[in-house]
Write an enzyme that holds these catalytic residues in place. Structure first.
Site, PDB file in Angstrom:
ATOM      1  N   THR A 125      58.593 -43.406 -34.849  1.00 29.71           N
ATOM      2  CA  THR A 125      58.033 -44.584 -36.529  1.00 29.71           C
ATOM      3  C   THR A 125      58.211 -43.420 -36.924  1.00 29.71           C
ATOM      4  O   THR A 125      57.157 -42.505 -37.326  1.00 29.71           O
ATOM      5  CB  THR A 125      57.490 -45.477 -35.768  1.00 29.71           C
ATOM      6  OG1 THR A 125      57.917 -46.664 -34.904  1.00 29.71           O
ATOM      7  CG2 THR A 125      57.444 -46.303 -37.354  1.00 29.71           C
TER       8      THR A 125
ATOM      9  N   PHE B 268      56.300 -42.897 -40.952  1.00 29.56           N
ATOM     10  CA  PHE B 268      56.022 -44.024 -42.254  1.00 29.56           C
ATOM     11  C   PHE B 268      55.811 -43.087 -42.925  1.00 29.56           C
ATOM     12  O   PHE B 268      55.512 -41.704 -42.745  1.00 29.56           O
ATOM     13  CB  PHE B 268      54.518 -43.828 -41.082  1.00 29.56           C
ATOM     14  CG  PHE B 268      53.982 -45.163 -39.866  1.00 29.56           C
ATOM     15  CD1 PHE B 268      53.134 -46.296 -40.238  1.00 29.56           C
ATOM     16  CD2 PHE B 268      54.197 -44.143 -38.784  1.00 29.56           C
ATOM     17  CE1 PHE B 268      53.192 -46.789 -38.723  1.00 29.56           C
ATOM     18  CE2 PHE B 268      53.988 -45.044 -37.786  1.00 29.56           C
ATOM     19  CZ  PHE B 268      53.298 -46.080 -37.592  1.00 29.56           C
TER      20      PHE B 268
END
Length: 282
Positions: free
Chosen positions: A170, A172
Site C-alpha cells: 500500500t 500512503f
C-alpha cells in the site's frame, strides 16, 4: 507530533506511522473526512493516508476528497501488507466458521478463505474487526488483521501472512496543512497535481504531449467525476521531477494551456521503495 489516520489502532495506517515516525503519536479517526478535517483544523500535525494498493487499486474516496481538502502532500510511504488470520485466545483453526475484515483484506486473501471453507463478512476495517471479535470472544469467529492489531486486542494468530500476493503493498501519502516543496536537485522527487482539461477536441491528448516530448516520466494518471457530473472529469497525476526542472516546467506549461483548472498538490521526496521496485521490474 500527532499524525492522523483513518481506522483503529492496529490498522495498516497505524503501522505506517510507527515505521515512518517511531516517536509520533498516532491518532485514529473513524472516516477519511474526519482525518482530513483534523489535519486542516490543526488538531493533528500531519496525516498518513492510503491512496493506492498494488492488488486492490486506488483507495475509494481519497482521489475525490484530497483535491477539495485544501491539504498538501509532503511525503509518501510504501508499506508491504501482511495479513494474519486472528481469533480469540484458545481458538483452533478447525473451529473457525466466519472471518471478517475490510473488503480489500478479504479480497486479498481469497485463496485461504476458500481453502478453509469459511464465510467472509465485510466490516469497516481490519483493526476494527480484530477488536470486535476480541470483544465477542466467540472462538468460531476470526478476523483478518495486522499482527500489531492482534497484539493490541489480545488475539492469537492462527495463520500467518495469508495474503494471496507477496507483492501486496500500500502506498500512503503524508498530508499537511501548509505547502512545503522539496528543494530542486535534492534527490529523486515526485510532483503530484490535479487538473481539468478545456472542452476541446483531443484536449487530453494535447495536454499530455508535453510530457512525452520533454522526456518526463508520468507514473500515475487517474480520472474521476466532479460532483457526480458525467461530463466533468478531473485528473490526478504523479510525475518524476521538480516543477523547476526544465523538462517538467515546459510540460506543465503546455498542460496549463489546454486546462481550465490546474493545481500542484505536492512536491516531495520519492520513497526508496520506488527504486527497489524499478530494479526488480528491470
Amino acid at each position: 507530533m500527532k499524525i492522523a489516520f483513518q481506522g483503529e489502532m492496529g490498522a495498516n495506517s497505524h503501522i505506517a506511522i510507527v515505521e515512518a515516525f517511531p516517536d509520533a503519536e498516532a491518532a485514529p479517526y473513524a472516516t477519511f473526512e474526519d482525518a482530513l478535517a483534523a489535519i486542516a483544523s490543526g488538531e493533528a500535525d500531519l496525516g498518513m493516508i492510503p491512496i493506492e494498493n498494488s492488488v486492490a487499486g486506488r483507495v475509494a474516496d481519497i482521489h475525490h476528497l484530497l483535491p477539495h481538502s485544501g491539504l498538501f502532500i509532503v511525503g509518501e510511504w510504501f508499506l508491504p501488507v501482511r495479513h494474519q488470520l486472528v481469533a480469540p485466545r484458545g481458538a483452533k483453526l478447525s473451529d473457525i466458521k466466519t472471518v471478517e475484515s475490510h473488503v480489500h483484506a478479504l479480497g486479498q486473501c481469497r485463496k485461504v478463505i476458500r481453502k478453509l471453507g469459511i464465510k467472509p463478512i465485510v466490516a469497516g476495517d481490519t483493526a476494527g474487526s480484530a477488536r470486535a471479535i476480541a470483544e465477542r470472544g466467540d472462538k468460531t469467529c476470526a478476523a483478518i488483521s495486522s499482527r500489531l492489531a492482534a497484539q493490541i486486542y489480545g488475539l492469537d494468530v492462527l495463520s500467518e501472512d495469508i495474503e494471496d500476493e507477496a507483492h501486496n503493498t500500500t502506498r500512503f501519502v503524508l498530508l499537511a496543512r501548509e505547502e512545503k516543496w522539496a528543494k530542486p536537485d535534492s534527490g529523486p522527487l515526485v510532483t503530484t497535481f490535479v487538473f481539468r482539461v478545456r472542452n476541446l477536441p483531443a484536449a487530453l491528448y494535447k495536454a499530455m504531449g508535453g510530457f512525452a516530448t520533454n522526456g518526463v516520466n508520468m507514473t500515475k494518471l487517474e480520472s474521476y467525476m466532479v460532483d457526480g457530473n458525467f461530463f466533468a472529469t478531473q485528473f490526478y497525476a504523479d510525475v518524476d521531477g521538480h516543477p523547476e526542472d526544465r523538462g517538467l516546467a515546459y510540460a506543465l506549461e503546455e498542460l496549463k494551456f489546454f486546462s481550465r483548472e490546474f493545481r500542484i498538490v505536492g512536491v516531495y521526496p520519492a520513497h526508496p521503495f520506488r527504486a527497489t521496485f524499478s530494479e526488480t521490474k528491470d
